[in-house]
Write a protein that holds these residues in place. Structure first.
Motif, PDB file in Angstrom:
ATOM      1  N   LYS A  38       0.834  -1.198   0.000  1.00  0.00           N
ATOM      2  CA  LYS A  38       0.000   0.000   0.000  1.00  0.00           C
ATOM      3  C   LYS A  38       0.871   1.251   0.000  1.00  0.00           C
ATOM      4  O   LYS A  38       1.890   1.303   0.691  1.00  0.00           O
ATOM      5  N   VAL A  39       0.470   2.219  -0.791  1.00  0.00           N
ATOM      6  CA  VAL A  39       1.115   3.529  -0.812  1.00  0.00           C
ATOM      7  C   VAL A  39       0.068   4.512  -0.296  1.00  0.00           C
ATOM      8  O   VAL A  39      -0.843   4.901  -1.021  1.00  0.00           O
ATOM      9  N   GLY A  40       0.189   4.875   0.977  1.00  0.00           N
ATOM     10  CA  GLY A  40      -0.883   5.636   1.597  1.00  0.00           C
ATOM     11  C   GLY A  40      -2.120   4.750   1.695  1.00  0.00           C
ATOM     12  O   GLY A  40      -2.073   3.639   2.221  1.00  0.00           O
ATOM     13  N   ASN A  41      -3.219   5.221   1.124  1.00  0.00           N
ATOM     14  CA  ASN A  41      -4.469   4.456   1.146  1.00  0.00           C
ATOM     15  C   ASN A  41      -4.671   3.592  -0.083  1.00  0.00           C
ATOM     16  O   ASN A  41      -5.706   2.938  -0.214  1.00  0.00           O
ATOM     17  N   LEU A  42      -3.710   3.591  -0.987  1.00  0.00           N
ATOM     18  CA  LEU A  42      -3.874   2.910  -2.268  1.00  0.00           C
ATOM     19  C   LEU A  42      -3.070   1.614  -2.323  1.00  0.00           C
ATOM     20  O   LEU A  42      -1.967   1.534  -1.796  1.00  0.00           O
ATOM     21  N   ARG A  43      -3.638   0.634  -3.004  1.00  0.00           N
ATOM     22  CA  ARG A  43      -3.015  -0.689  -3.075  1.00  0.00           C
ATOM     23  C   ARG A  43      -2.371  -0.903  -4.450  1.00  0.00           C
ATOM     24  O   ARG A  43      -3.015  -0.701  -5.485  1.00  0.00           O
ATOM     25  N   VAL A  44      -1.115  -1.303  -4.454  1.00  0.00           N
ATOM     26  CA  VAL A  44      -0.435  -1.648  -5.701  1.00  0.00           C
ATOM     27  C   VAL A  44      -1.024  -2.959  -6.218  1.00  0.00           C
ATOM     28  O   VAL A  44      -1.191  -3.913  -5.443  1.00  0.00           O
ATOM     29  N   PRO A  45      -1.372  -3.037  -7.501  1.00  0.00           N
ATOM     30  CA  PRO A  45      -1.942  -4.282  -8.029  1.00  0.00           C
ATOM     31  C   PRO A  45      -1.061  -5.495  -7.712  1.00  0.00           C
ATOM     32  O   PRO A  45       0.173  -5.427  -7.823  1.00  0.00           O
ATOM     33  N   ASP A  46      -1.690  -6.588  -7.311  1.00  0.00           N
ATOM     34  CA  ASP A  46      -0.966  -7.756  -6.814  1.00  0.00           C
ATOM     35  C   ASP A  46       0.069  -8.278  -7.806  1.00  0.00           C
ATOM     36  O   ASP A  46       1.202  -8.591  -7.432  1.00  0.00           O
ATOM     37  N   ALA A  47      -0.314  -8.391  -9.080  1.00  0.00           N
ATOM     38  CA  ALA A  47       0.604  -8.967 -10.062  1.00  0.00           C
ATOM     39  C   ALA A  47       1.818  -8.076 -10.292  1.00  0.00           C
ATOM     40  O   ALA A  47       2.934  -8.566 -10.499  1.00  0.00           O
ATOM     41  N   VAL A  48       1.616  -6.761 -10.253  1.00  0.00           N
ATOM     42  CA  VAL A  48       2.742  -5.817 -10.382  1.00  0.00           C
ATOM     43  C   VAL A  48       3.670  -5.965  -9.188  1.00  0.00           C
ATOM     44  O   VAL A  48       4.896  -6.011  -9.324  1.00  0.00           O
ATOM     45  N   MET A  49       3.089  -6.060  -7.989  1.00  0.00           N
ATOM     46  CA  MET A  49       3.893  -6.220  -6.783  1.00  0.00           C
ATOM     47  C   MET A  49       4.683  -7.530  -6.813  1.00  0.00           C
ATOM     48  O   MET A  49       5.864  -7.565  -6.430  1.00  0.00           O
ATOM     49  N   GLU A  50       4.068  -8.595  -7.280  1.00  0.00           N
ATOM     50  CA  GLU A  50       4.770  -9.877  -7.360  1.00  0.00           C
ATOM     51  C   GLU A  50       5.968  -9.795  -8.295  1.00  0.00           C
ATOM     52  O   GLU A  50       7.046 -10.334  -7.991  1.00  0.00           O
ATOM     53  N   ARG A  51       5.804  -9.121  -9.439  1.00  0.00           N
ATOM     54  CA  ARG A  51       6.924  -8.956 -10.379  1.00  0.00           C
ATOM     55  C   ARG A  51       8.049  -8.153  -9.741  1.00  0.00           C
ATOM     56  O   ARG A  51       9.233  -8.479  -9.896  1.00  0.00           O
ATOM     57  N   MET A  52       7.683  -7.094  -9.033  1.00  0.00           N
ATOM     58  CA  MET A  52       8.688  -6.258  -8.366  1.00  0.00           C
ATOM     59  C   MET A  52       9.467  -7.071  -7.337  1.00  0.00           C
ATOM     60  O   MET A  52      10.704  -7.007  -7.278  1.00  0.00           O
ATOM     61  N   ARG A  53       8.756  -7.824  -6.516  1.00  0.00           N
ATOM     62  CA  ARG A  53       9.391  -8.537  -5.415  1.00  0.00           C
ATOM     63  C   ARG A  53      10.300  -9.661  -5.884  1.00  0.00           C
ATOM     64  O   ARG A  53      11.166 -10.107  -5.135  1.00  0.00           O
ATOM     65  N   ALA A  54      10.128 -10.093  -7.104  1.00  0.00           N
ATOM     66  CA  ALA A  54      10.980 -11.155  -7.642  1.00  0.00           C
ATOM     67  C   ALA A  54      12.161 -10.610  -8.445  1.00  0.00           C
ATOM     68  O   ALA A  54      12.959 -11.381  -8.974  1.00  0.00           O
ATOM     69  N   SER A  55      12.302  -9.290  -8.495  1.00  0.00           N
ATOM     70  CA  SER A  55      13.274  -8.659  -9.391  1.00  0.00           C
ATOM     71  C   SER A  55      14.593  -8.338  -8.697  1.00  0.00           C
ATOM     72  O   SER A  55      14.667  -8.255  -7.469  1.00  0.00           O
ATOM     73  N   PRO A  56      15.658  -8.127  -9.489  1.00  0.00           N
ATOM     74  CA  PRO A  56      16.958  -7.718  -8.933  1.00  0.00           C
ATOM     75  C   PRO A  56      16.850  -6.387  -8.182  1.00  0.00           C
ATOM     76  O   PRO A  56      16.052  -5.522  -8.546  1.00  0.00           O
ATOM     77  N   CYS A  57      17.670  -6.234  -7.152  1.00  0.00           N
ATOM     78  CA  CYS A  57      17.595  -5.066  -6.272  1.00  0.00           C
ATOM     79  C   CYS A  57      18.871  -4.226  -6.329  1.00  0.00           C
ATOM     80  O   CYS A  57      19.954  -4.727  -6.643  1.00  0.00           O
ATOM     81  N   ILE A  58      18.709  -2.957  -6.013  1.00  0.00           N
ATOM     82  CA  ILE A  58      19.805  -2.008  -5.832  1.00  0.00           C
ATOM     83  C   ILE A  58      19.719  -1.496  -4.405  1.00  0.00           C
ATOM     84  O   ILE A  58      18.675  -0.979  -3.991  1.00  0.00           O
ATOM     85  N   ALA A  59      20.773  -1.661  -3.631  1.00  0.00           N
ATOM     86  CA  ALA A  59      20.780  -1.226  -2.232  1.00  0.00           C
ATOM     87  C   ALA A  59      21.403   0.164  -2.152  1.00  0.00           C
ATOM     88  O   ALA A  59      22.628   0.327  -2.225  1.00  0.00           O
ATOM     89  N   LEU A  60      20.576   1.182  -2.009  1.00  0.00           N
ATOM     90  CA  LEU A  60      21.035   2.561  -1.925  1.00  0.00           C
ATOM     91  C   LEU A  60      21.387   2.879  -0.469  1.00  0.00           C
ATOM     92  O   LEU A  60      20.576   2.677   0.426  1.00  0.00           O
TER      93      LEU A  60
END
Length: 353
Positions: A223-245
């Motif tokens: 959730k970003v504030g009161n809004l929910r990120v679509p589940d399938a988009v979130m799943e793709r993000m969570r499985a992706s390579p990361c950059i640690a800033l």
């Protein structure tokens, strides 16, 4: 082709960006909830008129409602032709839609076609468009996400803004949601869009990306504030390579002081948001933070919030949700100046090419 042409959204989508104007014929309140990206609002019946016609339909009958509505519709369409569309050339190609693709868009499309314009009407109206978007977000395009991770205040949003400015592909969910993503993330004077509008904005960004190039996105929660990120988009993000800033804590405090200046000017607003953390930290600690805010000790408060609240919560979330974070590319920022973020963005863009 005979005009007005009545086409499904599946037929319209490949040429959606080729229309000269997209006209939303619904009322202003319907338009405000969500609309096709780039559409202008030309209500065939405005909110007040729509209530009048609808009430007449229920209390008197269909014929009387249409007798009252017809001159209102004709008057409104005539006004748009006299003003908004008066200078449009013969080959001006508009797309018109309403709620279900019925009387409102049909009336406007019919008259525009009689003028001689090659007008297209969306069959099924906004409801058909909305169904298309919902289905598209259940199976988003196969994009190569690069997830920018980092504790609160490390500059993730500024890095995304800089990447966007130099031409990289960026999905900035916080910007689309008009929220910074934390308990203090509400943007003053800028309400969040509706959930449907948020999803429309995400869909519109995703459809424009080049699948052969990476898409940079922040490591958001569901959730970003009161809004929910679509589940399938979130799943793709969570499985992706990361950059640690990474950024030093003193610099993180400096950055947050810059980004949240509105709280420095209004400690009562800050304290109202801190009250949401009572269940997590207890009344005594929240009262102590209130005292810091009211006493002008904002940098000290920010530092304590990072240590006691934000960092532990963020690190737990990252480890739990982003499976490639242990192998993340480390990107260290030395300071928070524009040149620091520009150098970091260019290094990421070069590495991705």
């Amino acid at each position: 082709m005979k005009y007005p042409a009545v086409l499904s959204f599946n037929d319209i989508f490949p040429q959606l960006d080729a229309f000269d104007t997209i006209i939303d014929a619904r009322s202003e309140s319907e338009y405000a909830l969500d609309h096709i990206p780039g559409a202008i609002n030309c209500p065939v019946l405005n909110d007040e008129e729509r209530i009048l016609v609808g009430t007449t339909y229920k209390q008197v009958g269909s014929f009387e409602a249409k007798r009252i509505g017809a001159p209102l519709v004709a008057k409104n369409i005539a006004r748009y032709i006299d003003t908004l569309f008066a200078d449009k050339p013969r080959d001006w190609k508009p797309l018109v839609y309403c709620w279900r693709g019925g009387n409102r868009s049909g009336s406007m499309a019919h008259i525009l076609a009689k003028v001689g314009w090659p007008v297209v009407q969306l069959d099924g109206g906004y409801k058909a468009y909305r169904a298309y978007v919902a289905a598209a977000l259940e199976n988003p395009p196969a994009l190569s996400f690069r997830v920018v991770c980092g504790t609160t205040g490390s500059g993730k949003s500024r890095l995304l803004e800089t990447l966007d400015a130099i031409g990289a592909q960026v999905l900035d969910l916080e910007r689309l949601a008009a929220h910074r993503g934390s308990v203090l993330g509400h943007l003053p004077g800028e309400p969040q869009p509706t959930q449907k509008m948020f999803e429309t904005r995400i869909w519109d960004k995703l459809r424009r990306f080049d699948p052969s190039k990476p898409v940079f996105v922040e490591s958001e929660s569901k959730k970003v504030g009161n809004l929910r990120v679509p589940d399938a988009v979130m799943e793709r993000m969570r499985a992706s390579p990361c950059i640690a800033l990474t950024l030093s804590r003193p610099n993180r405090v400096r950055l947050l002081m810059e980004d949240y200046q509105h709280f420095c000017a209004d400690p009562s607003s800050l304290n109202a948001q801190l009250d949401h953390l009572v269940q997590l930290h207890g009344r005594a600690r929240i009262d102590a933070w209130h005292e810091m805010a009211e006493g002008g000790r904002i940098p000290e408060l920010v530092d304590e919030l990072l240590v006691e609240h934000y960092d532990p919560a963020y690190l737990r979330s990252i480890d739990r949700n982003f499976v490639q974070y242990p192998q993340a590319q480390v990107l260290e920022l030395g300071d928070i100046g524009k040149e620091d973020f520009l150098a970091a963005a260019r290094s990421l863009q070069s590495a991705a090419m």
